[in-house]
Write a protein that holds these residues in place. Structure first.
Motif, PDB file in Angstrom:
ATOM      1  N   LYS A 161      -6.279  -5.097  11.371  1.00 53.03           N
ATOM      2  CA  LYS A 161      -5.058  -4.347  11.691  1.00 53.03           C
ATOM      3  C   LYS A 161      -4.280  -4.017  10.416  1.00 53.03           C
ATOM      4  CE  LYS A 161      -4.366  -5.968  16.430  1.00 53.03           C
ATOM      5  NZ  LYS A 161      -3.466  -6.665  17.379  1.00 53.03           N
ATOM      6  N   LEU A 162      -4.263  -4.946   9.482  1.00 53.76           N
ATOM      7  CA  LEU A 162      -3.600  -4.666   8.208  1.00 53.76           C
ATOM      8  C   LEU A 162      -4.286  -3.512   7.488  1.00 53.76           C
ATOM      9  CD1 LEU A 162      -2.731  -8.135   6.596  1.00 53.76           C
ATOM     10  CD2 LEU A 162      -1.209  -6.545   7.762  1.00 53.76           C
ATOM     11  N   ASP A 163      -5.601  -3.511   7.495  1.00 52.84           N
ATOM     12  CA  ASP A 163      -6.356  -2.438   6.836  1.00 52.84           C
ATOM     13  C   ASP A 163      -6.066  -1.084   7.467  1.00 52.84           C
ATOM     14  OD1 ASP A 163      -7.541  -4.183   5.059  1.00 52.84           O
ATOM     15  OD2 ASP A 163      -9.367  -4.441   6.253  1.00 52.84           O
ATOM     16  N   GLY A 212      10.418  -5.584  14.367  1.00 54.04           N
ATOM     17  CA  GLY A 212      10.064  -4.204  14.042  1.00 54.04           C
ATOM     18  C   GLY A 212       8.989  -4.110  12.980  1.00 54.04           C
ATOM     19  N   ILE A 213       9.109  -4.950  11.949  1.00 55.43           N
ATOM     20  CA  ILE A 213       8.108  -4.946  10.879  1.00 55.43           C
ATOM     21  C   ILE A 213       6.734  -5.316  11.427  1.00 55.43           C
ATOM     22  CG2 ILE A 213       7.331  -6.164   8.807  1.00 55.43           C
ATOM     23  CD1 ILE A 213       9.493  -4.167   8.187  1.00 55.43           C
ATOM     24  N   MET A 214       6.671  -6.383  12.195  1.00 46.07           N
ATOM     25  CA  MET A 214       5.385  -6.833  12.732  1.00 46.07           C
ATOM     26  C   MET A 214       4.821  -5.822  13.731  1.00 46.07           C
ATOM     27  SD  MET A 214       4.611  -9.672  11.198  1.00 46.07           S
ATOM     28  CE  MET A 214       3.527 -10.702  12.225  1.00 46.07           C
ATOM     29  N   SER A 215       5.677  -5.186  14.501  1.00 43.25           N
ATOM     30  CA  SER A 215       5.222  -4.186  15.466  1.00 43.25           C
ATOM     31  C   SER A 215       4.615  -2.980  14.760  1.00 43.25           C
ATOM     32  CB  SER A 215       6.384  -3.740  16.358  1.00 43.25           C
ATOM     33  OG  SER A 215       6.868  -4.816  17.136  1.00 43.25           O
ATOM     34  N   SER A 216       5.088  -2.673  13.560  1.00 46.10           N
ATOM     35  CA  SER A 216       4.535  -1.552  12.796  1.00 46.10           C
ATOM     36  C   SER A 216       3.057  -1.746  12.488  1.00 46.10           C
ATOM     37  CB  SER A 216       5.312  -1.371  11.483  1.00 46.10           C
ATOM     38  OG  SER A 216       6.666  -1.059  11.727  1.00 46.10           O
ATOM     39  N   PHE A 217       2.640  -3.010  12.482  1.00 48.36           N
ATOM     40  CA  PHE A 217       1.242  -3.331  12.204  1.00 48.36           C
ATOM     41  C   PHE A 217       0.500  -3.783  13.475  1.00 48.36           C
ATOM     42  CE2 PHE A 217       3.454  -3.784   8.216  1.00 48.36           C
ATOM     43  CZ  PHE A 217       2.592  -3.208   7.294  1.00 48.36           C
ATOM     44  N   SER A 218       1.134  -3.574  14.645  1.00 45.22           N
ATOM     45  CA  SER A 218       0.571  -4.013  15.927  1.00 45.22           C
ATOM     46  C   SER A 218       0.304  -5.515  15.927  1.00 45.22           C
ATOM     47  CB  SER A 218      -0.725  -3.247  16.244  1.00 45.22           C
ATOM     48  OG  SER A 218      -0.473  -1.861  16.375  1.00 45.22           O
ATOM     49  N   LEU A 219       1.234  -6.271  15.325  1.00 47.47           N
ATOM     50  CA  LEU A 219       1.091  -7.723  15.199  1.00 47.47           C
ATOM     51  C   LEU A 219       2.245  -8.466  15.873  1.00 47.47           C
ATOM     52  CD1 LEU A 219      -0.020  -7.823  11.451  1.00 47.47           C
ATOM     53  CD2 LEU A 219      -1.476  -8.240  13.445  1.00 47.47           C
ATOM     54  N   GLU A 231       1.903   2.719   6.519  1.00 41.56           N
ATOM     55  CA  GLU A 231       3.226   2.192   6.196  1.00 41.56           C
ATOM     56  C   GLU A 231       3.569   2.407   4.720  1.00 41.56           C
ATOM     57  OE1 GLU A 231       5.375   1.198   8.469  1.00 41.56           O
ATOM     58  OE2 GLU A 231       3.799   1.738   9.891  1.00 41.56           O
ATOM     59  N   GLN A 232       2.575   2.309   3.855  1.00 41.79           N
ATOM     60  CA  GLN A 232       2.819   2.558   2.436  1.00 41.79           C
ATOM     61  C   GLN A 232       3.194   4.011   2.193  1.00 41.79           C
ATOM     62  OE1 GLN A 232      -0.906   1.069   0.823  1.00 41.79           O
ATOM     63  NE2 GLN A 232       0.083  -0.824   0.125  1.00 41.79           N
ATOM     64  N   LYS A 233       2.556   4.934   2.924  1.00 40.61           N
ATOM     65  CA  LYS A 233       2.884   6.354   2.798  1.00 40.61           C
ATOM     66  C   LYS A 233       4.299   6.620   3.293  1.00 40.61           C
ATOM     67  CE  LYS A 233       1.361  10.987   4.118  1.00 40.61           C
ATOM     68  NZ  LYS A 233       0.381  11.799   4.897  1.00 40.61           N
ATOM     69  N   ARG A 234       4.681   5.990   4.404  1.00 42.45           N
ATOM     70  CA  ARG A 234       6.039   6.148   4.935  1.00 42.45           C
ATOM     71  C   ARG A 234       7.074   5.635   3.946  1.00 42.45           C
ATOM     72  NH1 ARG A 234       6.560   3.400  10.625  1.00 42.45           N
ATOM     73  NH2 ARG A 234       8.720   4.035  10.218  1.00 42.45           N
ATOM     74  N   ALA A 235       6.783   4.510   3.324  1.00 44.08           N
ATOM     75  CA  ALA A 235       7.709   3.942   2.353  1.00 44.08           C
ATOM     76  C   ALA A 235       7.854   4.853   1.137  1.00 44.08           C
ATOM     77  CB  ALA A 235       7.230   2.562   1.922  1.00 44.08           C
ATOM     78  N   LEU A 243       2.614 -15.510  10.166  1.00 52.93           N
ATOM     79  CA  LEU A 243       3.254 -15.817  11.439  1.00 52.93           C
ATOM     80  C   LEU A 243       4.754 -15.757  11.180  1.00 52.93           C
ATOM     81  CD1 LEU A 243       2.945 -16.791  14.396  1.00 52.93           C
ATOM     82  CD2 LEU A 243       2.919 -19.125  13.514  1.00 52.93           C
ATOM     83  N   ALA A 244       5.463 -14.899  11.921  1.00 53.57           N
ATOM     84  CA  ALA A 244       6.879 -14.667  11.657  1.00 53.57           C
ATOM     85  C   ALA A 244       7.758 -15.362  12.687  1.00 53.57           C
ATOM     86  CB  ALA A 244       7.178 -13.169  11.653  1.00 53.57           C
TER      87      ALA A 244
END
Length: 207
Positions: A178-180, A139-146, A186-190, A129-130
């Protein structure tokens, strides 16, 4: 174990408000160190311990710049806890970032204000919970639809924290799903971004 990151603090609530000069160069954490801080700010932690959780406060940042020291917040909260409080712990040792990430990985949930505490939790498969004091956290949480698990700093009250934590607990499996789904992307983008930086440095003779 529930980890709660401790800084920066939320603005004072109406009944304990103090006028603070926002033009000074002190950090939010330093302002917190000299502000009034209502006891209901620790109400969420007390309720969680009553439900069987252990709440662990872990300061992540300690900097001489603007006195940006999470330990100041931790110390203030520790002073406000009623005598005989059980199930609330304060980590006071200095940890490397690898050790901090390992702490997060051992938790059931993370509640964090520092963006990297949230990132450490997500990459360890721990629901977080952020509390956002900067847009990049959203932005970070939105990347994971969270994004529904983000609380803006100006709205962070004990009541809203409790409400959102209960939502997080009730939708744990959905959160992990959602994390899965999003983590490999996101790891590939990084990794691609890292390779681009390496290529740029090599091209310009900087490595």
């Amino acid at each position: 174990v529930l980890y709660v990151n401790t800084a920066p603090p939320a603005p004072p609530e109406p009944d304990d408000e103090e006028v603070i000069d926002e033009t000074d160069e002190q950090s939010d954490v330093e302002r917190f160190g000299r502000s009034k801080f209502g006891p209901r700010r620790i109400a969420a932690a007390a309720k969680l311990t009553a439900q069987g959780y252990a709440v662990v406060f872990v300061p992540q940042v300690s900097s001489a710049f603007h006195n940006d020291d999470d330990a100041m917040v931790q110390s203030r909260i520790q002073q406000l806890l009623p005598p005989g409080t059980h199930g609330v712990y304060f980590l006071s040792v200095n940890l490397s970032y690898e050790e901090v990430k390992a702490v997060f990985a051992s938790c059931v949930y993370v509640v964090g204000t520092r963006m990297h505490s949230v990132i450490f939790a997500l990459t360890s498969g721990v629901p977080a919970l952020a509390i956002a004091y900067e847009r990049k956290t959203v932005g970070i949480m939105s990347s994971f639809s969270l994004q529904e698990y983000v609380i803006p700093m100006e709205r962070a009250t004990s009541e809203l924290l409790e409400q959102k934590f209960l939502e997080l607990d009730g939708h744990r499996e959905e959160y992990l799903a959602k994390l899965d789904i999003h983590m490999p992307v996101e790891q590939k983008r990084a990794e691609e971004a890292f390779q681009e930086v390496q290529a740029f440095l090599a091209k310009n003779g900087l490595v």
